[in-house]
Design an enzyme around this catalytic site. Structure first.
Site, PDB file in Angstrom:
ATOM      1  N   ARG A  82       3.579  -3.362 -10.185  1.00 39.86           N
ATOM      2  CA  ARG A  82       2.701  -2.848 -11.245  1.00 39.86           C
ATOM      3  C   ARG A  82       3.186  -1.489 -11.738  1.00 39.86           C
TER       4      ARG A  82
ATOM      5  N   GLY B 114       5.715 -10.928  -3.347  1.00 42.56           N
ATOM      6  CA  GLY B 114       4.920  -9.847  -2.764  1.00 42.56           C
ATOM      7  C   GLY B 114       3.489 -10.315  -2.557  1.00 42.56           C
TER       8      GLY B 114
ATOM      9  N   ALA C 259      -7.129  -0.529  -3.667  1.00 42.04           N
ATOM     10  CA  ALA C 259      -8.465  -0.113  -4.091  1.00 42.04           C
ATOM     11  C   ALA C 259      -9.067   0.914  -3.132  1.00 42.04           C
TER      12      ALA C 259
ATOM     13  N   GLY D 279       8.534 -13.130  -7.732  1.00 46.82           N
ATOM     14  CA  GLY D 279       8.131 -11.990  -6.908  1.00 46.82           C
ATOM     15  C   GLY D 279       7.321 -12.453  -5.717  1.00 46.82           C
TER      16      GLY D 279
ATOM     17  N   ARG E 103     -11.918   1.533 -21.308  1.00 49.59           N
ATOM     18  CA  ARG E 103     -11.636   0.713 -22.509  1.00 49.59           C
ATOM     19  C   ARG E 103     -12.192  -0.703 -22.347  1.00 49.59           C
TER      20      ARG E 103
ATOM     21  N   LEU F 294     -17.595  -2.376 -16.350  1.00 52.79           N
ATOM     22  CA  LEU F 294     -17.116  -1.399 -15.374  1.00 52.79           C
ATOM     23  C   LEU F 294     -16.502  -2.144 -14.179  1.00 52.79           C
TER      24      LEU F 294
ATOM     25  N   VAL G 223      -9.530  -2.979 -12.606  1.00 55.31           N
ATOM     26  CA  VAL G 223      -8.714  -4.148 -12.234  1.00 55.31           C
ATOM     27  C   VAL G 223      -9.303  -4.812 -11.002  1.00 55.31           C
TER      28      VAL G 223
ATOM     29  N   HIS H 187     -16.721 -10.831  23.955  1.00 51.87           N
ATOM     30  CA  HIS H 187     -15.953 -12.050  24.231  1.00 51.87           C
ATOM     31  C   HIS H 187     -16.793 -13.265  23.856  1.00 51.87           C
TER      32      HIS H 187
HETATM   33  P1  FAD Z   1      -7.960   0.370 -11.969  1.00 52.52           P
HETATM   34  O1  FAD Z   1      -8.747  -0.518 -11.122  1.00 52.52           O
HETATM   35  O2  FAD Z   1      -6.670  -0.119 -12.535  1.00 52.52           O
HETATM   36  O3  FAD Z   1      -8.914   0.832 -13.154  1.00 52.52           O
HETATM   37  C1  FAD Z   1      -8.456   1.585 -14.220  1.00 52.52           C
HETATM   38  C2  FAD Z   1      -9.397   1.386 -15.378  1.00 52.52           C
HETATM   39  O4  FAD Z   1      -9.032   2.309 -16.398  1.00 52.52           O
HETATM   40  C3  FAD Z   1      -9.310   0.001 -16.004  1.00 52.52           C
HETATM   41  O5  FAD Z   1     -10.591  -0.510 -16.213  1.00 52.52           O
HETATM   42  C4  FAD Z   1      -8.599   0.253 -17.340  1.00 52.52           C
HETATM   43  O6  FAD Z   1      -8.963  -0.659 -18.335  1.00 52.52           O
HETATM   44  C5  FAD Z   1      -9.064   1.666 -17.657  1.00 52.52           C
HETATM   45  N1  FAD Z   1      -8.169   2.414 -18.546  1.00 52.52           N
HETATM   46  C6  FAD Z   1      -6.830   2.518 -18.485  1.00 52.52           C
HETATM   47  N2  FAD Z   1      -6.377   3.353 -19.427  1.00 52.52           N
HETATM   48  C7  FAD Z   1      -7.477   3.779 -20.102  1.00 52.52           C
HETATM   49  C8  FAD Z   1      -7.668   4.657 -21.190  1.00 52.52           C
HETATM   50  N3  FAD Z   1      -6.642   5.294 -21.771  1.00 52.52           N
HETATM   51  N4  FAD Z   1      -8.922   4.850 -21.638  1.00 52.52           N
HETATM   52  C9  FAD Z   1      -9.984   4.227 -21.072  1.00 52.52           C
HETATM   53  N5  FAD Z   1      -9.854   3.413 -20.021  1.00 52.52           N
HETATM   54  C10 FAD Z   1      -8.618   3.186 -19.539  1.00 52.52           C
HETATM   55  N6  FAD Z   1      -6.239  -3.790  -3.844  1.00 52.52           N
HETATM   56  C11 FAD Z   1      -6.839  -3.855  -2.648  1.00 52.52           C
HETATM   57  O7  FAD Z   1      -7.050  -2.821  -2.013  1.00 52.52           O
HETATM   58  N7  FAD Z   1      -7.249  -5.052  -2.112  1.00 52.52           N
HETATM   59  C12 FAD Z   1      -7.049  -6.221  -2.759  1.00 52.52           C
HETATM   60  O8  FAD Z   1      -7.419  -7.285  -2.258  1.00 52.52           O
HETATM   61  C13 FAD Z   1      -6.399  -6.184  -4.026  1.00 52.52           C
HETATM   62  N8  FAD Z   1      -6.180  -7.319  -4.707  1.00 52.52           N
HETATM   63  C14 FAD Z   1      -5.585  -7.250  -5.931  1.00 52.52           C
HETATM   64  C15 FAD Z   1      -5.357  -8.447  -6.610  1.00 52.52           C
HETATM   65  C16 FAD Z   1      -4.742  -8.416  -7.856  1.00 52.52           C
HETATM   66  C17 FAD Z   1      -4.489  -9.717  -8.583  1.00 52.52           C
HETATM   67  C18 FAD Z   1      -4.371  -7.170  -8.434  1.00 52.52           C
HETATM   68  C19 FAD Z   1      -3.730  -7.128  -9.791  1.00 52.52           C
HETATM   69  C20 FAD Z   1      -4.596  -5.982  -7.760  1.00 52.52           C
HETATM   70  C21 FAD Z   1      -5.196  -6.016  -6.502  1.00 52.52           C
HETATM   71  N9  FAD Z   1      -5.422  -4.859  -5.771  1.00 52.52           N
HETATM   72  C22 FAD Z   1      -6.009  -4.925  -4.545  1.00 52.52           C
HETATM   73  C23 FAD Z   1      -5.053  -3.543  -6.295  1.00 52.52           C
HETATM   74  C24 FAD Z   1      -6.294  -2.836  -6.867  1.00 52.52           C
HETATM   75  O9  FAD Z   1      -6.864  -3.663  -7.857  1.00 52.52           O
HETATM   76  C25 FAD Z   1      -5.922  -1.499  -7.437  1.00 52.52           C
HETATM   77  O10 FAD Z   1      -5.237  -0.735  -6.467  1.00 52.52           O
HETATM   78  C26 FAD Z   1      -7.162  -0.748  -7.875  1.00 52.52           C
HETATM   79  O11 FAD Z   1      -7.888  -1.474  -8.832  1.00 52.52           O
HETATM   80  C27 FAD Z   1      -6.773   0.607  -8.441  1.00 52.52           C
HETATM   81  O12 FAD Z   1      -7.921   1.277  -8.799  1.00 52.52           O
HETATM   82  P2  FAD Z   1      -7.902   2.445  -9.887  1.00 52.52           P
HETATM   83  O13 FAD Z   1      -9.289   2.984  -9.890  1.00 52.52           O
HETATM   84  O14 FAD Z   1      -6.780   3.358  -9.643  1.00 52.52           O
HETATM   85  O15 FAD Z   1      -7.586   1.740 -11.276  1.00 52.52           O
HETATM   86  P1  NAI Z   2       4.523  -6.241  -4.808  1.00 47.82           P
HETATM   87  O1  NAI Z   2       5.241  -4.947  -4.913  1.00 47.82           O
HETATM   88  O2  NAI Z   2       3.618  -6.496  -3.683  1.00 47.82           O
HETATM   89  O3  NAI Z   2       5.584  -7.432  -4.783  1.00 47.82           O
HETATM   90  C1  NAI Z   2       6.521  -7.612  -5.786  1.00 47.82           C
HETATM   91  C2  NAI Z   2       7.672  -8.403  -5.206  1.00 47.82           C
HETATM   92  O4  NAI Z   2       8.492  -8.811  -6.265  1.00 47.82           O
HETATM   93  C3  NAI Z   2       8.524  -7.596  -4.239  1.00 47.82           C
HETATM   94  O5  NAI Z   2       8.699  -8.321  -3.049  1.00 47.82           O
HETATM   95  C4  NAI Z   2       9.822  -7.395  -5.008  1.00 47.82           C
HETATM   96  O6  NAI Z   2      10.945  -7.355  -4.165  1.00 47.82           O
HETATM   97  C5  NAI Z   2       9.845  -8.625  -5.894  1.00 47.82           C
HETATM   98  N1  NAI Z   2      10.596  -8.484  -7.132  1.00 47.82           N
HETATM   99  C6  NAI Z   2      10.655  -7.399  -7.946  1.00 47.82           C
HETATM  100  N2  NAI Z   2      11.414  -7.690  -9.039  1.00 47.82           N
HETATM  101  C7  NAI Z   2      11.807  -8.974  -8.907  1.00 47.82           C
HETATM  102  C8  NAI Z   2      12.574  -9.854  -9.714  1.00 47.82           C
HETATM  103  N3  NAI Z   2      13.068  -9.476 -10.896  1.00 47.82           N
HETATM  104  N4  NAI Z   2      12.788 -11.105  -9.267  1.00 47.82           N
HETATM  105  C9  NAI Z   2      12.264 -11.518  -8.072  1.00 47.82           C
HETATM  106  N5  NAI Z   2      11.533 -10.731  -7.267  1.00 47.82           N
HETATM  107  C10 NAI Z   2      11.289  -9.478  -7.692  1.00 47.82           C
HETATM  108  O7  NAI Z   2       3.817  -6.414  -6.227  1.00 47.82           O
HETATM  109  P2  NAI Z   2       2.725  -7.457  -6.705  1.00 47.82           P
HETATM  110  O8  NAI Z   2       2.676  -8.635  -5.805  1.00 47.82           O
HETATM  111  O9  NAI Z   2       2.972  -7.643  -8.147  1.00 47.82           O
HETATM  112  O10 NAI Z   2       1.391  -6.661  -6.512  1.00 47.82           O
HETATM  113  C11 NAI Z   2       1.250  -5.371  -7.118  1.00 47.82           C
HETATM  114  C12 NAI Z   2       0.411  -4.488  -6.289  1.00 47.82           C
HETATM  115  O11 NAI Z   2      -0.958  -4.845  -6.405  1.00 47.82           O
HETATM  116  C13 NAI Z   2       0.693  -4.552  -4.793  1.00 47.82           C
HETATM  117  O12 NAI Z   2       1.801  -3.789  -4.437  1.00 47.82           O
HETATM  118  C14 NAI Z   2      -0.566  -4.002  -4.225  1.00 47.82           C
HETATM  119  O13 NAI Z   2      -0.503  -2.612  -4.301  1.00 47.82           O
HETATM  120  C15 NAI Z   2      -1.616  -4.530  -5.197  1.00 47.82           C
HETATM  121  N6  NAI Z   2      -2.233  -5.737  -4.640  1.00 47.82           N
HETATM  122  C16 NAI Z   2      -2.851  -5.664  -3.440  1.00 47.82           C
HETATM  123  C17 NAI Z   2      -3.422  -6.771  -2.864  1.00 47.82           C
HETATM  124  C18 NAI Z   2      -4.054  -6.646  -1.538  1.00 47.82           C
HETATM  125  O14 NAI Z   2      -4.322  -5.543  -1.090  1.00 47.82           O
HETATM  126  N7  NAI Z   2      -4.339  -7.751  -0.860  1.00 47.82           N
HETATM  127  C19 NAI Z   2      -3.420  -8.071  -3.534  1.00 47.82           C
HETATM  128  C20 NAI Z   2      -2.701  -8.052  -4.781  1.00 47.82           C
HETATM  129  C21 NAI Z   2      -2.161  -6.916  -5.301  1.00 47.82           C
END
Ligand code: FAD
Ligand code: NAI
Length: 472
Positions: A274, A184, A322, A182, A37, A41, A44, A446
């Protein structure tokens, strides 16, 4: 319907899971349609997650390192931040990678469709965009539609002062006072970005500790740093009410240890986890089983309960990462193309890309104690690493949990600069079934931070010479 298409493999969602699945299936000779959508490409991860957050974390890490040079005799003036230029830099990186993915799709002859996909049956979807509605039938479908930010019920998410990770990464401005709800991964990564760029950051975490899934000792160096960088860290606390004021600020009621207090913030970032993007898929028109929380159940072959439909990545549940999505995408594509494959891995590494970085994989000490799993712990403190001392990373640590009988690695955790890279050696060692002797006899260069992994194994073996451990 204006148009009808058929794909041998149709992939919904072009994130790291979806585009990997589409490209692998195309490489295996299939006619593939990839639908998203979003106009670009990459999902997230590329557009509003991993990559933009890491681009910003790089900038703030270098700012912090430059400031720390004053202790080593080199002093810079205060940084001047041009927020528009910072945002442009981040956007350019995303754009460069968007273009790369689009070019790779074209080279592989993967047909990309822009629009919202929803199921019509177990063998057909419709794709709706601004211009047309397309009917797409398929032999096999891979759902990779990912996840979106979860929100707190009752909070007006459309208010411009309430941010999600997506809008926080837009970097419209640097608020004076930012509340992060949060503690996290997102809260700490983006909280650190905003704190370094000049915000007073306060964090509210529901549980008694930040990042409840990680071991406390491994988080400690990060928590100590954040205590200096953040205005306040309120654990065992929750936001009870958020009332937007006329001037755009937010009046927030926070409850800590049964006591409610009023606070005022310019903006609040909601980062409480999420939720899966299932609601837009019209999944009810298929026979796919979905859990109460909206996740799609799959087996080790990434198959749903419907024979020709697979699911991968965030839509299948935790950990939402990811690299997990990508690996699952390749498995789904290979199985869908009739190859023998399964998502059967020892562990999935977690990394928090803050400064210092925190990384862990496999068994944590916390989990081992809770589940009474026998283990032997071995640690190498970075205060004994020449390289760590040279770069001011004495607080770091490398920890390995071994099976007491087989001496194989059960879990690895690292804190310090580059922890996310060092953990890869632990991943390989676990996947290869390496034991303590294998790791300790591997020659590490090292002086590197990577050699702390070998030395942690030497501690276990009793052969370490970079530490003095009195005999018991
Ligand atoms: P997504 O990346 O969520 O892609 C899904 C796609 O499907 C999107 O483009 C969406 O628009 C599309 N879509 C959804 N529904 C429909 C539909 N009905 N029709 C058409 N298209 C649709 N993970 C890491 O491993 N390392 C990180 O450093 C990291 N940092 C992150 C930082 C942030 C701020 C966030 C929010 C997430 C982070 N993540 C990180 C998590 C990571 O982004 C996700 O785990 C990963 O993107 C999931 O991949 P996916 O392919 O499952 O889906
Ligand atoms: P998260 O699950 O990592 O952290 C959410 C935190 O919010 C938890 O500690 C939880 O106890 C707390 N929480 C939940 N409800 C609350 C409330 N009402 N009030 C206060 N605290 C509350 O989720 P986050 O940070 O939103 O990230 C989502 C996901 O995205 C991660 O779990 C991860 O899978 C992915 N991600 C991965 C990254 C990486 O690999 N470096 C970076 C960013 C996101």
């Amino acid at each position: 319907m204006s148009k009808k298409l058929h794909g041998e493999i149709v992939v919904i969602g072009a994130g790291p899971g979806g585009y990997a699945a589409a490209f692998r299936a195309a490489d295996l000779g299939k006619n593939v349609i990839l639908i998203d959508r979003d106009a670009e490409l990459g999902g997230v991860c590329l557009n509003r997650g991993c990559i933009p957050s890491k681009a910003l974390l790089h900038i703030t890490k270098v700012m912090d390192e430059a400031a720390s040079l004053s202790k080593m005799g080199v002093t810079y003036g205060s940084p001047k931040i041009d927020i528009d230029a910072v945002r442009d830099h981040k956007n350019r990186i995303v754009k460069q990678l968007n273009t790369g993915i689009a070019q790779m799709a074209k080279a592989r002859k993967v047909q990309t469709l822009h629009g919202l996909a929803s199921f019509v049956s177990n063998s057909e979807i419709k794709v709706l965009n601004e211009d047309e509605e397309i009917s797409v039938s398929f032999d096999k479908c891979i759902i990779a539609s990912g996840s979106s930010s979860a929100m707190i019920p009752g909070i007006d998410t459309s208010h411009p002062s309430i941010l999600t990770s997506r809008t926080a990464l837009d970097l419209k401005d640097i608020p004076d006072d930012l509340l992060v709800i949060g503690g996290g991964v997102i809260g700490l990564e983006l909280g650190q970005v905003y704190a370094t760029l000049g915000s007073n950051v306060s964090v509210v975490e529901f549980f008694p500790e930040l990042v409840p899934g990680a071991d406390k000792d491994i988080l400690r160096p990060l928590v100590l740093k954040l205590k200096k960088q953040f205005k306040s860290i309120m654990t065992s606390s929750k936001v009870v009410e958020v009332k937007p004021q006329k001037d755009g600020k937010l009046n927030v009621v926070i409850e800590s240890n049964g006591k409610k207090d009023d606070h005022v913030f310019d903006k609040a970032l909601v980062s409480i986890g999420r939720k899966p993007n299932t609601s837009m898929l019209n999944i009810e028109s298929t026979s796919i089983n979905v859990s109460d929380s909206g996740f799609i159940g799959v087996d080790v072959y990434q198959r749903t309960n419907v024979e020709n439909i697979f699911a991968i990545g965030d839509i299948c549940g935790n950990p939402m990462l990811a690299h997990r999505a990508t690996h699952q995408g390749k498995v789904a594509a290979e199985v869908a193309c009739g190859h023998a494959a399964a998502f059967d891995v020892c562990a999935i590494p977690s990394v928090i890309y803050t400064d210092p970085e925190v990384a862990w994989a496999g068994l944590t000490e916390k989990e081992a104690i809770e589940k009474e799993i026998p283990f032997k712990k071995s640690e190498f403190p970075w205060a004994a690493s020449g390289r760590a001392i040279a770069i001011g990373a004495n607080q770091g640590k490398t920890k390995i949990l071994f099976d007491p009988d087989t001496k194989q690695i059960l879990g690895v955790a690292v804190v310090g600069p580059g922890a996310g890279d060092i953990i890869s050696e632990g991943m390989l060692a676990m996947e290869m079934g390496s034991d303590a002797e294998d790791v300790s006899l591997t020659v590490h260069p090292h002086p590197t931070l990577g050699e702390t992994f070998g030395m942690a194994a030497e501690v276990f073996e009793g052969t370490v010479t970079d530490l003095y451990i009195p005999k018991k």
